[in-house]
Scaffold this motif. Sequence first.
Motif, PDB file in Angstrom:
ATOM      1  N   SER A 163       0.809  -1.215   0.000  1.00  0.00           N
ATOM      2  CA  SER A 163       0.000   0.000   0.000  1.00  0.00           C
ATOM      3  C   SER A 163       0.844   1.268   0.000  1.00  0.00           C
ATOM      4  O   SER A 163       0.473   2.279  -0.606  1.00  0.00           O
ATOM      5  CB  SER A 163      -0.932  -0.001   1.214  1.00  0.00           C
ATOM      6  N   THR A 164       1.988   1.244   0.686  1.00  0.00           N
ATOM      7  CA  THR A 164       2.837   2.433   0.739  1.00  0.00           C
ATOM      8  C   THR A 164       3.351   2.799  -0.646  1.00  0.00           C
ATOM      9  O   THR A 164       3.395   3.980  -1.025  1.00  0.00           O
ATOM     10  CB  THR A 164       4.003   2.230   1.716  1.00  0.00           C
ATOM     11  N   TRP A 185       0.514   4.380  -2.415  1.00  0.00           N
ATOM     12  CA  TRP A 185       0.298   5.742  -1.924  1.00  0.00           C
ATOM     13  C   TRP A 185       1.357   6.690  -2.485  1.00  0.00           C
ATOM     14  O   TRP A 185       1.051   7.798  -2.926  1.00  0.00           O
ATOM     15  CB  TRP A 185       0.325   5.744  -0.394  1.00  0.00           C
ATOM     16  N   GLU A 215      -2.558  10.367  10.611  1.00  0.00           N
ATOM     17  CA  GLU A 215      -1.879   9.990   9.373  1.00  0.00           C
ATOM     18  C   GLU A 215      -0.772   8.972   9.622  1.00  0.00           C
ATOM     19  O   GLU A 215      -0.024   9.052  10.608  1.00  0.00           O
ATOM     20  CB  GLU A 215      -1.304  11.234   8.689  1.00  0.00           C
ATOM     21  N   TYR A 216      -0.664   8.027   8.692  1.00  0.00           N
ATOM     22  CA  TYR A 216       0.309   6.943   8.823  1.00  0.00           C
ATOM     23  C   TYR A 216       1.732   7.468   8.667  1.00  0.00           C
ATOM     24  O   TYR A 216       1.992   8.393   7.899  1.00  0.00           O
ATOM     25  CB  TYR A 216       0.023   5.863   7.780  1.00  0.00           C
ATOM     26  N   ASN A 268       3.423   8.065   5.220  1.00  0.00           N
ATOM     27  CA  ASN A 268       2.829   9.216   4.537  1.00  0.00           C
ATOM     28  C   ASN A 268       3.413  10.513   5.089  1.00  0.00           C
ATOM     29  O   ASN A 268       3.738  11.440   4.335  1.00  0.00           O
ATOM     30  CB  ASN A 268       1.312   9.221   4.708  1.00  0.00           C
ATOM     31  N   THR A 324      -5.766   9.488   6.485  1.00  0.00           N
ATOM     32  CA  THR A 324      -5.835   8.055   6.746  1.00  0.00           C
ATOM     33  C   THR A 324      -7.211   7.722   7.298  1.00  0.00           C
ATOM     34  O   THR A 324      -7.649   8.318   8.289  1.00  0.00           O
ATOM     35  CB  THR A 324      -4.741   7.628   7.745  1.00  0.00           C
ATOM     36  N   ASP A 334      -5.870   7.087   2.437  1.00  0.00           N
ATOM     37  CA  ASP A 334      -5.168   5.866   2.810  1.00  0.00           C
ATOM     38  C   ASP A 334      -6.183   4.946   3.488  1.00  0.00           C
ATOM     39  O   ASP A 334      -6.575   5.164   4.628  1.00  0.00           O
ATOM     40  CB  ASP A 334      -4.016   6.191   3.761  1.00  0.00           C
ATOM     41  N   THR A 377      -5.751   1.645   4.009  1.00  0.00           N
ATOM     42  CA  THR A 377      -5.027   0.409   4.282  1.00  0.00           C
ATOM     43  C   THR A 377      -5.709  -0.450   5.341  1.00  0.00           C
ATOM     44  O   THR A 377      -5.755  -1.671   5.214  1.00  0.00           O
ATOM     45  CB  THR A 377      -3.591   0.737   4.724  1.00  0.00           C
ATOM     46  N   THR A 420      -5.724   4.147  -1.592  1.00  0.00           N
ATOM     47  CA  THR A 420      -4.731   3.078  -1.570  1.00  0.00           C
ATOM     48  C   THR A 420      -5.116   2.054  -0.506  1.00  0.00           C
ATOM     49  O   THR A 420      -5.709   2.398   0.530  1.00  0.00           O
ATOM     50  CB  THR A 420      -3.321   3.615  -1.270  1.00  0.00           C
ATOM     51  N   THR A 449      -4.022  -2.250   1.006  1.00  0.00           N
ATOM     52  CA  THR A 449      -3.122  -3.401   1.008  1.00  0.00           C
ATOM     53  C   THR A 449      -3.919  -4.682   0.916  1.00  0.00           C
ATOM     54  O   THR A 449      -5.123  -4.702   1.186  1.00  0.00           O
ATOM     55  CB  THR A 449      -2.266  -3.407   2.289  1.00  0.00           C
TER      56      THR A 449
END
Length: 392
Positions: free
Chosen positions: A82-83, A86, A107-108, A111, A156, A185, A187, A206, A208
Motif C-alpha cells: 500500500s505504501t 500511496w 496519518e500513517y 505518509n 488516513t 489511505d 489500508t 490506496t 493493502t
Amino acid sequence: MDIDVLRRGTPGTGNRIHLNNAGAGLLSRRTLEAVVSHLELEAAIGGYEAAGQERDRIDATYGHLARLVGGRAEEVALFDNSTRAWNAAFFAMAFKPGDRILTGRAEYGSNVLAYLQMAQRTGVEIVVVPNDEYGQLDTVALANLIDARTKLVGVTHVPTSGGLVNPVAEIGRIARAAGVPFLLDATQSVGQFPVDVGELGCDMLTATGRKFLRGPRGTGFLWVRSGALACLEPHVVEVAAATWDGNRGFSWHDGARRFGTWEMSYANVLGLSAAAQQAWDLGMDEIGRRAFALGARLRDGLEAVPGVTTRDLGRQRCAIVTCGVDGMAADEVALALAGRGINVSVTDPVQTQFDTEDRNVHPLVRLSPHYYNTEEEIDRAVEAVAELASAR
C-alpha cells in the motif's frame, strides 16, 4: 455467515487466537490454493507461459478490486504494498513553495515522511488539522483551513494505532466543494468494512492485501478517479505504463495502469484476486457488522479490567483495539500473550508521528479481531490480559 465453515477454511485458526489482523490477516484455503497452484504451474511450464495461460484470471483481478471499492477496473493499478501505491499517487502531484497539504493527526508514518520530504524539496507547507472532541479529524476546522493555496487533502481512514474511523465522507464533501484533490489511505479499512469511493468522495485511494482483506503479503493497489488523472504525472515511467511513439516521445496508457509496473508476482496477484472475491461473496456489510461487534466486545471487556486502559479515539470505532496494562511495557504484554497462543502487536510511535506529538501514549498493545474470530476467543483474550494485569 457460517463461522465454523469459515474457520475450517482458515488453517491458522486451529493453531492460535489471531488478533493481529491489522498486521496481517490469516489466509483462507481459497487464497492459499490460488497462490500455490500458480507457483506450481510456473514450476511446471515456466513463468511467462503460466502468466499467458492465466492471463484472463490475472486481468480479472482489477475488476474484483474495483468492485470492492465501488470503482471501475480501469481505475485500478496493482502494487506490492500500500505504501508504494500511496507514493505513486502522492509523488505524481506537482507542488511548489507556498502550497499547502492538509492532513490529520491519525496519518500513517510513511505518509508523514513523504510530506516532510516534499516540504524539504519544494517548500510546501504541511498543515495538521486538529481533532474534534471525539478525537477524530475536525471537519469544521478542515473546512476553515482550506484556501487557495491548498493543493491536497491527505487523510488516513483508520489509523494503524487505534480503532478510530475518520469521518471520511464529510472530508470528501469538503474537499470536492473546494476543488482540492483528496488522497485516502484505506489500508486498514478495505476488507474490514464497506468502502465506496463514490460515497467517500476521494480522488485517490490506496489499500493493502495482507490485512483485513486477507490476501498475501506483498500485494496492494491504487484506485484513481478517472477525472483526477489530468492533475497527476506518474513519477516513474516504464513499458507497462506508457507507449513509445517511435521517435523521442511517449504517451501514457489510459487509466490507472499508467502507475503500474510490468513485473509482478502473479501468484500473489491471483491470491489477492481470490481474497477480494471471497470478501465480496461474504458481503462487506456482513463482514463489517461482525468485525465491529467483535471489536466492541473486546474493547468493552478490556475496559472492565482493573489496571487496563483502552486508548481508542473517534465517534465511530472499528475492530482495532489499543490498550495499556499498568506496570507492564506493551511489548512485554504482547510477548506474554504470544506465550498463551494469542497473536497481537504493538503500536510504534514513529508510525504515528502526529498522534504521538499530541497524546504521547505509544507504544500500546494492539488487538485486532476479524469476522472469523469467535466470541469465545475474544473472551479468552480479555481473561488473559486480566491475568497479566492482576499479577502486577
